[in-house]
Motif scaffolding. Structure first.
Motif, PDB file in Angstrom:
ATOM      1  N   UNK A 186       0.964  -1.298  -0.125  1.00  0.00           N
ATOM      2  CA  UNK A 186      -0.153  -0.098  -0.118  1.00  0.00           C
ATOM      3  C   UNK A 186       0.892   1.126   0.009  1.00  0.00           C
ATOM      4  N   UNK A 187       0.193   2.469   0.038  1.00  0.00           N
ATOM      5  CA  UNK A 187       0.650   3.527  -0.004  1.00  0.00           C
ATOM      6  C   UNK A 187       1.671   3.874   1.233  1.00  0.00           C
ATOM      7  N   UNK A 188       3.303   4.367   0.875  1.00  0.00           N
ATOM      8  CA  UNK A 188       4.056   4.357   1.836  1.00  0.00           C
ATOM      9  C   UNK A 188       4.930   5.799   1.961  1.00  0.00           C
TER      10      UNK A 188
ATOM     11  N   UNK B 189       3.141   3.645   9.520  1.00  0.00           N
ATOM     12  CA  UNK B 189       2.438   2.943   8.398  1.00  0.00           C
ATOM     13  C   UNK B 189       3.229   2.868   7.191  1.00  0.00           C
ATOM     14  N   UNK B 190       3.905   4.041   6.761  1.00  0.00           N
ATOM     15  CA  UNK B 190       4.796   3.910   5.747  1.00  0.00           C
ATOM     16  C   UNK B 190       6.010   2.929   5.654  1.00  0.00           C
ATOM     17  N   UNK B 191       6.543   2.828   7.029  1.00  0.00           N
ATOM     18  CA  UNK B 191       7.821   2.000   6.931  1.00  0.00           C
ATOM     19  C   UNK B 191       7.006   0.489   6.972  1.00  0.00           C
TER      20      UNK B 191
ATOM     21  N   UNK C  54       8.262  -2.185   4.225  1.00  0.00           N
ATOM     22  CA  UNK C  54       8.575  -3.421   4.663  1.00  0.00           C
ATOM     23  C   UNK C  54       7.759  -4.725   3.933  1.00  0.00           C
ATOM     24  N   UNK C  55       6.682  -4.579   3.941  1.00  0.00           N
ATOM     25  CA  UNK C  55       5.822  -5.662   3.186  1.00  0.00           C
ATOM     26  C   UNK C  55       6.209  -5.711   1.673  1.00  0.00           C
TER      27      UNK C  55
ATOM     28  N   UNK D 275      14.455   2.969   8.834  1.00  0.00           N
ATOM     29  CA  UNK D 275      16.052   2.009   9.319  1.00  0.00           C
ATOM     30  C   UNK D 275      15.342   0.750   9.576  1.00  0.00           C
ATOM     31  N   UNK D 276      14.410   0.783  10.515  1.00  0.00           N
ATOM     32  CA  UNK D 276      14.378  -0.505  11.406  1.00  0.00           C
ATOM     33  C   UNK D 276      13.409  -1.427  10.066  1.00  0.00           C
ATOM     34  N   UNK D 277      12.506  -0.981   9.227  1.00  0.00           N
ATOM     35  CA  UNK D 277      12.004  -1.624   8.164  1.00  0.00           C
ATOM     36  C   UNK D 277      13.062  -2.225   7.515  1.00  0.00           C
ATOM     37  N   UNK D 278      14.213  -1.618   6.823  1.00  0.00           N
ATOM     38  CA  UNK D 278      15.197  -1.908   6.288  1.00  0.00           C
ATOM     39  C   UNK D 278      16.004  -3.031   6.870  1.00  0.00           C
ATOM     40  N   UNK D 279      16.113  -2.941   8.038  1.00  0.00           N
ATOM     41  CA  UNK D 279      16.996  -4.216   8.775  1.00  0.00           C
ATOM     42  C   UNK D 279      15.957  -5.442   8.986  1.00  0.00           C
TER      43      UNK D 279
END
Length: 328
Positions: free
Chosen positions: A34-36, A45-47, A51-52, A90-94
Motif C-alpha cells: 500500500x501507500x508508503x 504506516x509508511x515503514x 517492509x511488506x 531504518x528499522x523496516x530496512x533491517x
C-alpha cells in the motif's frame, strides 16, 4: 549470473513497489504494498508498507547479497529531516534482513531515471499534482511548481477538474445551456444532468457538492476532461490545450531555451495515450526541437539502477541502465 543484488523502491501515496535485480539484468523479485509516503500516511504506516514490499521482493533472494538500495518518494527531504521517520525506515530496512546502506531520493529523480540514463536533463510530472525539475549529474537541481493544489500544480489533474467545474459555473451564471463536458461534471457532482429553472440553484448545489469533499478530490474529474478532449468536445479540447501550455511554461522556468538534453514525461496524465500527453509533447517539441522526449517507466527498477551505479564494479552506468530499466 552476477552475485550482486541491488534493491529499488518507488514509494507513492497509493502504492509502494519494490524490485530486486542482479547486475546482469535479472529481475529476482518484485513486491507491491500500500501507500508508503510518510507525509500522507505517517512514518510508522509508511515503514510497514515499505517492509511488506521489501519482503515480497526478497522472498527468493538472500538479503546478504544485496549491496545497495535506493528509496524514491515524494517529500524525501522531509523524511531525511525527521529523525523518527528515518528511524522507522531504518528499522523496516533491517527487519527485511538488509545490512547494506540505502539512499533516499525524490520521486522526480526516480521518474527521470526511469526514462533515461543521461546525467543531465529535465523531468515533467503531471498526475494529481504537477512539477518540473532540472537534473544535473543525476541529482535534482532546480524545480518549478509542485506547490500543491492551493498555490500551484498548474496543468495537473486537480487543475483540470477545478477548471471543468469553473466552466460549468460560468455557464450557469450566464444561463447558457451546459455543454457535454459540463453536463458530465454536473452529473458527477450532483447526480443530475438537468439545470433547475433558476440556474443559480444548480450552481449552489455544485458549489456545495465540491466544498463537502476534500479539494484535491477534484482531480477525479480529470478523466472526464481528457475523454471529452479525445472526443473533440470544445471545452475539453480548450482545457487540455491550456493545461499543456501551463505545463510547458513550468518547464521553461528552469530549462534554458535551445537546450538539447532529454526531457522525461511522468505521471498518469503524460505517460498514457492521452490528448494531454500529445499536446505536451507537441508544445515541448516546438520549444525545444532538438531535445529527445522520453516517457517515464519502471520506477522501482530505476531506483535499483540509481543504487547500482555507484558500486565499484559498475564501469558503464549507461549500459547497466539498458539492462536494468525496461524501456517505457
Amino acid at each position: 549470473m552476477s552475485d550482486t543484488v541491488v534493491v529499488g523502491l518507488d514509494v507513492g501515496g497509493t502504492s509502494t513497489r519494490a524490485a530486486a535485480l542482479s547486475l546482469d539484468g535479472v529481475r529476482l523479485g518484485a513486491g507491491r504494498a500500500g501507500g508508503g509516503n510518510p507525509t500522507s500516511h505517517g512514518a510508522e504506516r509508511a515503514a510497514a508498507e515499505l517492509l511488506a514490499a521489501l519482503r515480497a521482493a526478497l522472498a527468493d533472494v538472500d538479503p546478504t547479497r544485496v549491496r545497495a538500495g535506493v528509496i524514491g518518494l515524494a517529500g524525501a527531504g522531509r523524511l531525511l529531516a525527521d529523525p523518527q521517520g528515518r528511524a522507522a525506515f531504518d528499522h523496516a530496512w533491517a527487519d527485511a534482513g538488509l545490512r547494506c546502506p540505502y539512499a533516499v531520493h525524490g520521486d522526480a529523480l526516480v521518474a527521470y531515471a526511469s526514462g533515461t540514463s543521461a546525467p543531465d536533463g529535465t523531468v515533467l510530472i503531471a498526475g494529481t499534482g504537477a512539477i518540473a525539475a532540472q537534473v544535473r549529474d543525476l541529482r535534482l537541481d532546480r524545480t518549478a511548481d509542485g506547490h500543491g493544489w492551493l498555490l500551484g500544480d498548474a496543468g495537473s489533474g486537480f487543475w483540470l477538474g477545478r477548471e471543468a467545474v469553473r466552466r460549468l459555473l460560468t455557464d450557469l451564471d450566464r444561463a447558457d445551456p451546459p455543454g457535454d463536458l459540463a453536463r458530465q461534471v454536473l452529473a458527477d457532482l450532483t447526480g443530475a444532468t438537468e439545470v433547475a429553472a433558476r440556474p443559480r440553484a444548480t450552481a449552489e448545489a455544485v458549489v456545495q457538492a465540491v466544498t463537502r469533499r476534500p479539494p484535491i478530490e477534484l482531480a477525479r474529474l480529470a478523466p472526464l476532461v481528457v475523454t471529452a478532449a479525445r472526443d473533440g468536445e470544445p471545452t475539453g479540447v480548450a482545457l487540455v490545450a491550456e493545461a499543456a501550455a501551463l505545463l510547458a511554461e513550468s518547464v521553461s522556468r528552469i530549462r534554458p531555451p535551445g537546450a538539447t538534453d532529454p526531457v522525461v514525461l511522468g505521471g498518469g496524465l503524460l505517460t498514457g495515450d492521452t490528448p494531454l500527453a500529445a499536446a505536451v509533447r507537441a508544445e515541448l517539441a516546438r520549444r525545444w526541437p532538438d531535445a529527445p522526449l522520453h516517457s517515464a517507466g519502471d520506477g522501482a527498477a530505476a531506483a535499483a539502477w540509481l543504487a547500482a551505479r555507484d558500486l565499484p564494479e559498475v564501469a558503464d552506468p549507461a549500459a547497466l541502465h539498458a539492462l536494468l530499466v525496461p524501456a517505457a
